[in-house]
Design an enzyme around this catalytic site. Sequence first.
Site, PDB file in Angstrom:
ATOM      1  NE  ARG A 207       4.147  13.512   5.081  1.00 42.48           N
ATOM      2  CZ  ARG A 207       4.052  13.560   6.229  1.00 42.48           C
ATOM      3  NH1 ARG A 207       5.086  13.288   7.057  1.00 42.48           N
ATOM      4  NH2 ARG A 207       3.139  13.554   6.833  1.00 42.48           N
ATOM      5  CG  ASP A 208       1.119   7.039   0.497  1.00 39.51           C
ATOM      6  OD1 ASP A 208       1.828   6.054   0.391  1.00 39.51           O
ATOM      7  OD2 ASP A 208      -0.078   6.388   0.968  1.00 39.51           O
ATOM      8  CB  ILE A 209       3.741   9.460  -5.199  1.00 37.17           C
ATOM      9  CG1 ILE A 209       3.150  10.810  -5.180  1.00 37.17           C
ATOM     10  CG2 ILE A 209       3.832   8.949  -6.718  1.00 37.17           C
ATOM     11  CD1 ILE A 209       1.753  11.173  -5.683  1.00 37.17           C
ATOM     12  CG  ASN A 213      -2.532   6.870  -2.664  1.00 41.14           C
ATOM     13  OD1 ASN A 213      -3.545   6.575  -2.609  1.00 41.14           O
ATOM     14  ND2 ASN A 213      -1.590   7.227  -1.738  1.00 41.14           N
ATOM     15  CB  THR A 247       2.939   2.819   0.079  1.00 42.96           C
ATOM     16  OG1 THR A 247       1.927   3.693   0.315  1.00 42.96           O
ATOM     17  CG2 THR A 247       2.861   1.542  -0.235  1.00 42.96           C
TER      18      THR A 247
END
Length: 359
Positions: A207-209, A213, A247
């Site tokens: 959910r936040d690649i 990260n 993001t």
Amino acid sequence: MYQKKKKNFVSHTIVYTIRLVFLPIHSMDCLRRRVRSFLSNTKKAAAREDQNGEARLLAQLKRFGRESNPIMIFTLRDILLMTNNFSDTNLVDDSTASLYKGSTLGGCPVVVRKPNSDRYCDTQEWLMNSIVVHSNMNHKNIVKLIGCCLETQLPIPVYNFTFNGTLRDRMHHPKKMSWKNRLRIAIEIADGLNYMHNGAPLPIIHRDIHPQNVILDETGTAKIIDHGFSVPVPLGETFVADIVVGTSGYGDPEYIDTGQVAKKSDVYSFGVSLLHLLTGKHAMFRSSDGKVHKYLVDWFLLNVECGHLLEVVDVCIREEGSSEQFQAFAEIALRCTRGKGERPAMKEVVLELRRIKRL
């Protein structure tokens, strides 16, 4: 003799009963205060254990329906020894998280994430979820969690790797990253995501690649980190309904619209990251006059449709790769950012990137 002992026992019982009944009022108040204080302290201690302790961690691990990888529970003293009391000389990154290098007493290199309550993601729920998800994965392209500290207000995760910068930092370092390394890193991230989607005990959506990260270790190997927003997909389900997180610029538009996150949501974010590797531009950037914000996906697609692919490839790598590689790389990146029904699965993306490497 028996009658005499019985009389003495009865008389003593009566005396003690009278003493208890007629205790001075202030003595009874004192007793009540002590009882209340004891009960209050007991409840607070239990609350602290429930808030930061192993019980809550074990309860969350049950979501995966299997025994997780064993992790160590460190004391705060252990953490301070590892990081030299969180010395500035041990601080290796302070962009989205405070990461400190160190080593265990056995000499194992570690990175300790020091929580900061001022950061939006450093919450009890986010950190605990990150620890739980990390402990259920074991892959060379995912940062390995070896333990955590639960003695502080917020949990402190401890990872086993040597920090060598984030992908975002390395992409914008004065010494630019080569095309060969960019392609290798793209494959490594894809491998890690493919494992999360298809090789973990339960399918996991990150959910936040995005490049911040993804960290690089001492050998330059890419590793996915920060799983605080990650969610397991229940068996038999294809998506999870949840609040929208992530993001800006990297989030799947369909997830943002519906609140339904699926594996293909990670594929979209990965596609944007591929465009970042190819062009060197952020997911959102300003126009040349500095006035208008542009979205990388829309800007790139427009240039490709106009036949300007090579003009938008990062100038630092134009002479390294072949036009055939750049064309194929652009095509898989754009396929990843199409509508959810048209996006490839990560397994297919891995195979295509490996094919491009051989061109």
